[in-house]
Structures are given as structure tokens and as C-alpha cells.
Write a protein that holds these residues in place. Structure first.
Motif, short mmCIF file in Angstrom:
data_model
loop_
_atom_site.label_atom_id
_atom_site.label_comp_id
_atom_site.label_asym_id
_atom_site.label_seq_id
_atom_site.Cartn_x
_atom_site.Cartn_y
_atom_site.Cartn_z
N PHE A 130 0.80 -1.21 0.00
CA PHE A 130 0.00 0.00 0.00
C PHE A 130 0.84 1.28 0.00
O PHE A 130 0.34 2.34 -0.36
CB PHE A 130 -0.93 0.02 1.23
N ILE A 131 2.09 1.18 0.42
CA ILE A 131 2.96 2.36 0.49
C ILE A 131 4.07 2.18 -0.55
O ILE A 131 4.98 1.37 -0.36
CB ILE A 131 3.58 2.52 1.90
N PRO A 132 4.01 2.92 -1.66
CA PRO A 132 4.98 2.72 -2.75
C PRO A 132 6.43 2.98 -2.34
O PRO A 132 7.34 2.42 -2.93
CB PRO A 132 4.54 3.72 -3.81
N GLU A 133 6.65 3.81 -1.32
CA GLU A 133 8.02 4.13 -0.91
C GLU A 133 8.76 2.94 -0.30
O GLU A 133 9.98 2.92 -0.27
CB GLU A 133 8.03 5.30 0.09
N ILE A 134 8.03 1.97 0.21
CA ILE A 134 8.70 0.79 0.79
C ILE A 134 8.50 -0.47 -0.06
O ILE A 134 8.91 -1.56 0.33
CB ILE A 134 8.26 0.53 2.25
N ALA A 135 7.89 -0.30 -1.23
CA ALA A 135 7.72 -1.43 -2.15
C ALA A 135 9.03 -1.69 -2.88
O ALA A 135 9.83 -0.78 -3.08
CB ALA A 135 6.62 -1.12 -3.15
N PRO A 136 9.29 -2.93 -3.30
CA PRO A 136 10.50 -3.22 -4.07
C PRO A 136 10.52 -2.44 -5.37
O PRO A 136 9.48 -2.15 -5.96
CB PRO A 136 10.41 -4.72 -4.35
N VAL A 137 11.69 -2.10 -5.82
CA VAL A 137 11.86 -1.32 -7.04
C VAL A 137 11.80 -2.26 -8.24
O VAL A 137 12.46 -3.29 -8.27
CB VAL A 137 13.22 -0.59 -7.04
N GLY A 138 11.02 -1.88 -9.24
CA GLY A 138 11.07 -2.55 -10.54
C GLY A 138 10.39 -3.89 -10.64
O GLY A 138 10.69 -4.64 -11.53
N THR A 139 9.45 -4.23 -9.74
CA THR A 139 8.82 -5.54 -9.86
C THR A 139 7.53 -5.50 -10.64
O THR A 139 7.30 -6.33 -11.49
CB THR A 139 8.54 -6.13 -8.47
N ARG A 140 6.68 -4.56 -10.39
CA ARG A 140 5.39 -4.53 -11.11
C ARG A 140 5.56 -4.21 -12.57
O ARG A 140 4.83 -4.70 -13.40
CB ARG A 140 4.44 -3.53 -10.45
N ALA A 141 6.51 -3.37 -12.90
CA ALA A 141 6.72 -3.00 -14.29
C ALA A 141 7.56 -4.02 -15.04
O ALA A 141 7.82 -3.88 -16.22
CB ALA A 141 7.39 -1.62 -14.38
N GLY A 142 8.01 -5.06 -14.34
CA GLY A 142 8.85 -6.07 -14.99
C GLY A 142 10.28 -5.61 -15.16
O GLY A 142 11.05 -6.21 -15.90
N LEU A 143 10.65 -4.55 -14.48
CA LEU A 143 12.01 -4.03 -14.60
C LEU A 143 12.91 -4.76 -13.62
O LEU A 143 12.51 -5.09 -12.52
CB LEU A 143 12.04 -2.53 -14.29
N GLY A 144 14.13 -4.97 -14.01
CA GLY A 144 15.10 -5.58 -13.11
C GLY A 144 16.21 -4.60 -12.80
O GLY A 144 16.35 -3.59 -13.48
N ILE A 145 16.95 -4.87 -11.80
CA ILE A 145 18.10 -4.05 -11.47
C ILE A 145 19.28 -4.65 -12.21
O ILE A 145 19.63 -5.81 -12.02
CB ILE A 145 18.37 -4.05 -9.95
N ASN A 146 19.89 -3.89 -13.10
CA ASN A 146 20.96 -4.40 -13.92
C ASN A 146 22.28 -3.76 -13.52
O ASN A 146 22.44 -2.56 -13.64
CB ASN A 146 20.67 -4.13 -15.41
N TYR A 147 23.20 -4.56 -13.04
CA TYR A 147 24.51 -4.04 -12.62
C TYR A 147 25.59 -4.32 -13.66
O TYR A 147 26.74 -4.07 -13.42
CB TYR A 147 24.92 -4.67 -11.29
#
Length: 133
Positions: free
Chosen positions: A115-132
Motif C-alpha cells: 500500500f505504500i509505494p516508498e517501501i515497495a520493491p523497485v522494478g517488480t510490477r513494471a517487470g524491470l530488473g536491477i541491472n549491474y
């Protein structure tokens, strides 16, 4: 004897970096089916961020990973000191109430991050991944 955990951690860290760099990981099945974050959503990305030294991103992905590492370090420090004859105890980790409170906070965190977007994981709903890479 005390070198074994450090060597094991180094080998596991190298294997994790190799796997996370060369293979694409699947999305959480719970998130895919129910469109709701589970308590573990973001844990893989949190571990990846931590392996790359990005502590703030790791906390954003799933704060439980950092808390688990801190608890494990406290237990390990107690064990090492006990081997050297020092009876040092962290009272916090030997209190059952602490674990009940920790479980309640974890469950609240797992619900609130939906319910609180600030503590939601980054990039999961949009299908985005963290690329290093």
C-alpha cells in the motif's frame, strides 16, 4: 576453524555474483498470480544490491535481508567469543519477546509494502530488473 566461515562466505558470494550476472531470474510466483507482494518479494534483488555494495537499494528491495544478516552476525560473534572463553551474550537475541515483535513487524512490513509505494520493491510490477552489468 574461524577461517572456514569467511572462505565459505567468499565462495558463496562469488557464486552468487556469477549466477546473478549471467542468468535471468524469474518473477515471484506469488506476485505473478495474485499481484501482491509477498514477504520475500525483492529479496533476490536485495541480495544482489548488497553484493554490489548498495546498502540503501538493498534496504529498499527488502529490509528483512539486512536484519537477518545483523542477527546472524550477532549469533556468530557470540559463538566466536565463547570459543575464546568470553561469555558475552547479546540479551536481545536471547529474548523470546524480541522474536515475536520481530515477526509482527515483518508481517506488518509485508502487508504495508503493498500500500505504500516508498517501501515497495523497485522494478517488480513494471517487470524491470536491477541491472549491474
Amino acid at each position: 576453524m574461524f577461517v572456514i566461515p569467511a572462505v565459505s562466505l567468499a565462495v558463496l558470494g562469488a557464486a552468487a555474483v556469477f549466477i546473478l550476472s549471467n542468468f535471468e531470474l524469474w518473477q515471484c510466483p506469488f506476485l505473478s498470480i495474485f499481484h501482491v507482494y509477498c514477504a520475500g518479494c525483492g529479496a533476490t534483488r536485495a541480495a544482489t544490491a548488497l553484493l554490489h555494495g548498495d546498502i540503501l537499494l538493498s534496504l529498499r528491495q527488502n529490509a528483512v535481508i539486512i536484519a537477518a544478516i545483523i542477527l546472524a552476525l550477532m549469533w556468530y560473534i557470540e559463538l566466536v567469543l565463547r570459543v575464546f572463553g568470553k561469555n558475552v551474550r547479546f540479551p536481545l537475541i536471547h529474548n523470546a519477546k524480541f522474536y515475536y515483535i520481530l515477526l509482527a513487524v515483518w508481517l506488518a512490513y509485508a502487508v504495508l509494502r503493498n500500500f505504500i509505494p516508498e517501501i515497495a520493491p523497485v522494478g517488480t510490477r513494471a517487470g524491470l530488473g536491477i541491472n549491474y552489468n
